[in-house]
Design an enzyme around this catalytic site. Structure first.
Site, short mmCIF file in Angstrom:
data_model
loop_
_atom_site.label_atom_id
_atom_site.label_comp_id
_atom_site.label_asym_id
_atom_site.label_seq_id
_atom_site.Cartn_x
_atom_site.Cartn_y
_atom_site.Cartn_z
N SER A 190 0.81 -1.22 0.00
CA SER A 190 0.00 0.00 0.00
C SER A 190 0.84 1.27 0.00
CB SER A 190 -0.95 -0.01 1.20
OG SER A 190 -0.21 -0.08 2.41
N LYS A 228 0.27 -5.70 4.92
CA LYS A 228 0.50 -6.57 6.07
C LYS A 228 0.35 -5.86 7.42
CE LYS A 228 5.58 -6.53 6.06
NZ LYS A 228 6.79 -7.36 6.09
N GLY A 252 12.86 13.70 0.73
CA GLY A 252 13.37 14.60 -0.30
C GLY A 252 12.34 15.00 -1.32
N GLY A 253 11.76 14.01 -2.00
CA GLY A 253 10.74 14.37 -2.95
C GLY A 253 10.61 13.43 -4.12
N GLU A 269 19.06 17.52 -5.78
CA GLU A 269 19.68 16.46 -4.97
C GLU A 269 20.86 15.94 -5.76
OE1 GLU A 269 16.64 13.63 -3.89
OE2 GLU A 269 15.79 14.98 -2.40
N ASP A 301 9.32 -9.30 1.27
CA ASP A 301 8.37 -10.42 1.13
C ASP A 301 7.99 -10.70 -0.33
OD1 ASP A 301 8.30 -10.24 3.95
OD2 ASP A 301 6.67 -8.79 3.83
N HIS A 355 22.26 5.10 1.88
CA HIS A 355 22.10 6.56 1.93
C HIS A 355 23.21 7.11 2.81
CE1 HIS A 355 20.40 10.53 2.43
NE2 HIS A 355 19.45 10.23 1.55
N ARG A 387 25.36 8.94 -4.79
CA ARG A 387 25.32 8.44 -3.41
C ARG A 387 26.42 7.44 -3.07
NH1 ARG A 387 18.86 7.97 -2.25
NH2 ARG A 387 18.65 10.21 -2.26
N HIS A 438 19.26 1.79 2.14
CA HIS A 438 18.15 2.70 1.86
C HIS A 438 17.23 2.17 0.75
CE1 HIS A 438 16.07 6.49 1.59
NE2 HIS A 438 16.48 6.72 0.36
N GLU A 468 9.57 -0.49 -5.66
CA GLU A 468 10.90 -0.96 -5.28
C GLU A 468 11.04 -2.48 -5.37
OE1 GLU A 468 12.24 0.80 -1.61
OE2 GLU A 468 14.11 -0.35 -1.62
N ARG A 473 20.44 4.18 -8.16
CA ARG A 473 19.28 5.02 -8.46
C ARG A 473 19.60 6.50 -8.26
NH1 ARG A 473 15.46 7.27 -5.07
NH2 ARG A 473 16.42 6.14 -3.34
N SER A 495 12.60 7.22 -7.22
CA SER A 495 11.87 6.01 -6.82
C SER A 495 10.36 6.23 -6.75
CB SER A 495 12.37 5.48 -5.49
OG SER A 495 12.47 6.53 -4.57
C1 SIN Z 1 16.27 11.73 0.55
O1 SIN Z 1 15.40 12.52 0.90
O2 SIN Z 1 17.47 11.92 0.67
C2 SIN Z 1 15.84 10.44 -0.04
C3 SIN Z 1 15.39 10.64 -1.41
C4 SIN Z 1 15.57 9.37 -2.19
O3 SIN Z 1 16.04 8.37 -1.67
O4 SIN Z 1 15.28 9.41 -3.37
#
Ligand code: SIN
Length: 527
Positions: free
Chosen positions: A26, A49, A62-63, A127, A223, A244, A290, A351, A375, A386, A391
């Site tokens: 969900s 679940k 982040g967004g 970012e 799962d 992360h 990252r 992450h 994911e 990524r 995502s």
């Molecule tokens: C974050 O806010 O740093 C995570 C954003 C992401 O993983 O895309």
């Protein structure tokens, strides 16, 4: 070798619920897919679940990235995504993501998502590894919570969609290469139920909980990936796990994400000596990809003999900092830290999973009737690493495409029954101790820096645990443990196979990328 089922059962003895379209999970991918599916089917069921909002989406800060800014374009977004993906993205999938993304984001806005605005326009942030400001955010740093709110409200208000909470999906039911349903554990009534459906969608998220240090909530235990693998679905890119760089590192305090957007707005990283170090490692400094930032931090920790580095925003306007990041500010304040004025201790944590159930460009898997998105899925859109904030977009775009595909093909359920009867009683399996041991094993040997020796140590331990697979998993906790072991083993096997370093997979015994490894590792269990 994974056993086929987690429990003993005979579908002929169980209550069966019929529906056309069944979605597991969900978060953004599951709920958005349900919303679109309800336009064409009037019996859409979402199983989750825990509660509807117990998701990784809810925690996203982040967004969501989309090329909607005046100086941006899908072509630029495409280039950034491919570059971050370290030569392993599937270009067609990325093209779809960046081209269809803005339209899907617009739909979210029409559903009521209140993304932040400045002077009437969407306020876009930056970012790591993005060459443009293209990240939409909401309530500063509570983007996921806003999206979850909008989609939960939308789905709950739709009489064509039924959401069943506290339903743990145990195993997929298949016959002759067709997925026709799901065996579930109803946690409220402590009983197994069969859900029979023409379309089954796995949107259960990643598997961050296989690591001791993770940003993911407790429910994220792989799962969907594990059950798909046990059923004979192909899984791909399992070795690519994104850590992360900046997760709060305070002893005894839950690992809390400090969004990359904090660096996007000018935050810098300093080591235990107070020295800024990222410019020594990469021309993009704190906004390098990252995996680069993570390894730079690990190097600094080793050199300085320290346990964390620090995020510093002291050179920025404190009013802007607190206003832009209210959730992080509040969370830190609870632990006696001021985001604007203090040095914030951070270190990396697991992450995001780039890998998952292998899908085509419409979320379809190698089992007819089975789809995956978000994911849990892998269409190759993220490659080996990524790009930040891609995502949530992925969940929307590929969730939407599943509905288009299923409408056209409407894969059929078969008239089958299934019996699983070969598991022994669950005695001797100490679930919570094993969960912790697994998390530590993965952290130590299958983390951001790997070696063949460490990976073999982990695989040996999984072999030692082979006996657990012959036992029935009698509770949801035991089922989660089994799923975590299956996923952890897949990650480790793939990581040992890939004798090179690329994106989120770094082997200190093979520190460079190799042309011959510019390919995916796809694993399928013989059924
Ligand atoms: C974050 O806010 O740093 C995570 C954003 C992401 O993983 O895309």
């Amino acid at each position: 070798m994974a056993w086929r089922y987690l429990v003993n059962f005979d579908t002929r003895e169980l209550e069966t619920v019929e529906c056309a379209f069944l979605i597991l999970g969900s978060g953004i991918a599951g709920l958005y897919t349900a919303h679109l599916a309800s336009r064409f089917w009037d019996d859409v069921v979402v199983l989750t679940k825990r509660g509807i909002d117990d998701t990784a989406t809810e925690r996203a800060q982040g967004g969501i990235a989309a090329a909607v800014g005046p100086s941006d374009s899908p072509v630029l977004h495409y280039g950034d995504t491919l570059l971050a993906g370290s030569d392993l993205c599937e270009p067609d999938a990325v093209r779809i993501l960046v081209n269809e993304g803005p339209g899907r984001v617009q739909e979210l806005i029409e559903l009521g998502a209140a993304f932040d605005r400045a002077n009437g326009r969407l306020d876009l942030t930056r970012e790591g590894a993005h060459t443009r400001r293209r990240i939409l955010h909401a309530a500063g740093d509570a983007t996921g919570a806003e999206i979850q709110r909008v989609l939960s409200t939308t789905v709950r208000g739709n009489h064509r969609i039924k959401v069943l909470e506290n339903h743990f999906a145990v195993d997929l039911l298949t016959a002759g290469g067709i997925c026709w349903g799901v065996l579930t554990w109803d946690k409220t009534h402590d009983r197994l139920t069969v859900f029979r459906a023409r379309v089954v969608v796995i949107a259960t998220g990643g598997a961050g909980q296989v690591y001791r240090e993770t940003t993911n909530p407790r429910v994220v235990t792989g799962d969907g990936i594990a059950m798909a693998y046990r059923a004979g679905a192909e899984v791909m890119d399992m070795e690519f796990v994104q850590f992360h760089p900046t997760v709060l590192a305070l002893k005894g305090v839950r690992r809390f994400l400090i969004s990359e957007a904090v660096r996007g707005e000018g935050g810098i990283l300093v080591n235990a000596k107070g020295e800024r170090f990222m410019p020594r490692y990469h021309p993009q400094g704190e906004l390098a990809p990252r995996d680069v930032v993570v390894r730079a931090i690990l190097r600094e920790l080793e050199t300085e003999g320290s346990e964390c580095v620090y995020l510093s925003l002291r050179h920025l306007d404190p009013v802007m900092v607190r206003g832009r990041f209210p959730t992080i500010t509040e969370q830190l304040a609870r632990n006696g830290l001021d985001l604007a004025c203090d040095l914030i201790p951070v270190s990396p944590a697991a992450h995001y999973f780039m890998g998952g159930v292998k899908t085509g460009l419409h979320g379809e898997t190698n089992l007819r009737g089975l789809y995956a998105c978000g994911e849990a899925a892998c269409a190759g859109v993220h490659g080996a690493n990524r790009l930040a904030s891609n995502s949530l977009l992925d969940g929307l775009v590929f969730g939407g495409r599943i509905v288009e595909h299923a409408r056209a093909s409407f894969p059929g359920a078969t008239d089958s029954s299934v019996v699983g009867r070969d598991l022994g009683p669950p005695d001797g399996v100490h679930v919570s101790a094993l969960r912790e041991e697994l998390q530590s094993l993965m952290q130590e040997h299958v983390g951001p820096v790997r070696t063949a020796a460490g990976l073999e140590t982990a695989l040996k331990r999984f072999e030692d645990w082979g006996w657990i697979r012959g036992k029935e998993a009698g509770t949801p906790d035991a089922m989660e443990l089994r799923d975590m072991i299956d996923v952890a083993e897949l990650i480790t096997e793939a990581a040992l196979m890939r004798n090179e370093s690329r994106g989120g997979h770094y082997r200190s015994d093979y520190p460079v990328s190799r042309q011959r490894w510019k390919k995916h590792i796809i694993i399928r269990r013989q059924v």
